[in-house]
Every structure is written in structure tokens, then in C-alpha cells.
Design a protein around this motif. Sequence first.
Motif, short mmCIF file in Angstrom:
data_model
loop_
_atom_site.label_atom_id
_atom_site.label_comp_id
_atom_site.label_asym_id
_atom_site.label_seq_id
_atom_site.Cartn_x
_atom_site.Cartn_y
_atom_site.Cartn_z
N ASP A 184 45.10 53.52 38.85
CA ASP A 184 43.93 52.64 38.96
C ASP A 184 44.33 51.18 38.96
N ALA A 185 45.24 50.81 38.07
CA ALA A 185 45.66 49.41 37.97
C ALA A 185 46.40 48.98 39.23
N LYS B 70 44.19 40.72 34.19
CA LYS B 70 42.96 41.52 34.33
C LYS B 70 43.30 43.01 34.27
N ALA B 71 44.42 43.39 34.87
CA ALA B 71 44.83 44.80 34.84
C ALA B 71 45.10 45.26 33.40
N ASP C 92 44.46 45.52 45.91
CA ASP C 92 43.17 45.19 46.55
C ASP C 92 42.76 43.76 46.20
N THR C 93 42.94 43.35 44.95
CA THR C 93 42.51 42.01 44.53
C THR C 93 43.45 40.94 45.09
N ARG D 257 46.14 50.14 42.28
CA ARG D 257 45.16 50.00 43.37
C ARG D 257 44.37 48.70 43.21
N TYR D 258 43.95 48.43 41.98
CA TYR D 258 43.19 47.20 41.71
C TYR D 258 44.02 45.96 42.05
N ILE E 284 45.52 38.27 38.02
CA ILE E 284 45.28 39.67 38.40
C ILE E 284 46.01 40.60 37.43
N LYS F 185 41.78 45.75 31.66
CA LYS F 185 40.95 46.88 32.12
C LYS F 185 41.56 48.25 31.84
N TRP F 186 42.89 48.35 31.82
CA TRP F 186 43.53 49.67 31.68
C TRP F 186 44.66 49.62 30.65
#
Lengths: 80, 140
Positions: B108-109, B68-69, B115-116, B111-112, B65, B72-73
Motif C-alpha cells: 500500500d505504501a 506521509k507513508a 502515485d503521489t 503504491r501511494y 511523501i 499512514k502505514w
Amino acid sequence: MKINVLAFGVAKEIFGSSLVSLELTNDATVSNLQYMLEQQYPRLKQLASYMIAVNNEYALSGDTIHERDEIAIIPPVSGG
Amino acid sequence: MNNTQIILTAEPLNIQSCIDWVMSPESGGIDVFIGTVRNATKGKAVSKLNFEAYEPMAISEMEKIAQKAFDKWPVQKVLIHHRTGVLQVGEVPVVIAVSAAHRDAAFDACRYIIDTLKQTVPIWKKEAFEDGDVWVAAHP
């Protein structure tokens, strides 16, 4: 082949143990394992869902299980 | 990875040290999510939670995770600390901290990540009610 299945959370209560041993055919898949587990522990079918992990990765139903793989049953997760 | 810190522990989490760890001179902001043990679920009083983890897989899923963060950001540091064991109401089971040059990426990261984590990381909690204990989300 003999395999051990680790159990966590509600699955540990369904198995009555954190580890169960099963005898599988040598080319068994994850879905073969799930079928066998559900025959022995019908309460698994009442879960919202559950996954099988092989060597610390979520497995797909068609994946083959090998002797000495680390297998775990992953009931719905609820961390955080 | 010196830009990522993942810890699963039976010891109380130290929120300030989490913030300190992600802070850097390049950061323009830090976003922190702190999970806390709530005293009720659907109107029923909860006295405590018991967290259990499949530790090696939980660590590896949290690492995925975090990675991935970063993919993505444009974030600078990512920290995920999660407790195991029995936690009382008001205690902290999880801290996520993310630093970035600008706040949008950090928000954003963060929160992601939480949630994940709730969807994929093999950690389970059992709620203790007056009339018995229930594994959260186990049954439909």
C-alpha cells in the motif's frame, strides 16, 4: 519590488529562459503574479494547469509575495 | 531520518543497493517499484526521455511523501531514488522501495508513494519522438 521567477520544463521554453525578472507592487499576491506572467507570456494560458511555488512550497492564489522569496513556476509535473 | 533515503541524481540507479538499504532483520517483506523508460506513447515511438527537476523542492516534496507513508502505514524503511538527465529506453528513472513487517503495508505504501510522486513532485519529462520533443502532460 523586483522578483525573479524560476522556470522549469515547458515554462522555461515559454519564457525563453530559466529565470525572468518582474516588477511587482509590495503587497502583490500569487494571483497578481500569475496575471502579470500571463499578460507577458500568453502561452501560459494554454497549459493544462500550472502552480506557483514560494520558497519551495506550493502557494495559494491569495498568498502574499515578499522580496527575496524564491518564486518558481511549476507546470504540470510528470516525474516517475 | 535514518529510516528514509531520498536521492535525486544524474547517475544510474542501482536497484540492488536500494533493496539492500531498506532490508532489516525486523522486515517481513520489501515492496519495490521500478519505473522504466517505455519505447512508445500512444503508439508513437519514443527514443529517449529527458528529466528535469526543481531540485530543492523535489527533495522536500519527496520527503513529505515518505513522511506521509510512515503516518499512514506501519512501514519500517522508505527509499525514493529519482534520476535526472537523458535516459534511453529501458533505463530506470525511479526506484521506490519500502520494507515492513507485513506485506500489506509495504504494498500500500509503495503504491501511494509512486502515485503521489507523479502528482506533486516537481520533476518533468520530455519525450523525444521522431518528429520532435514534447513535455509530458504540459498541454490538455
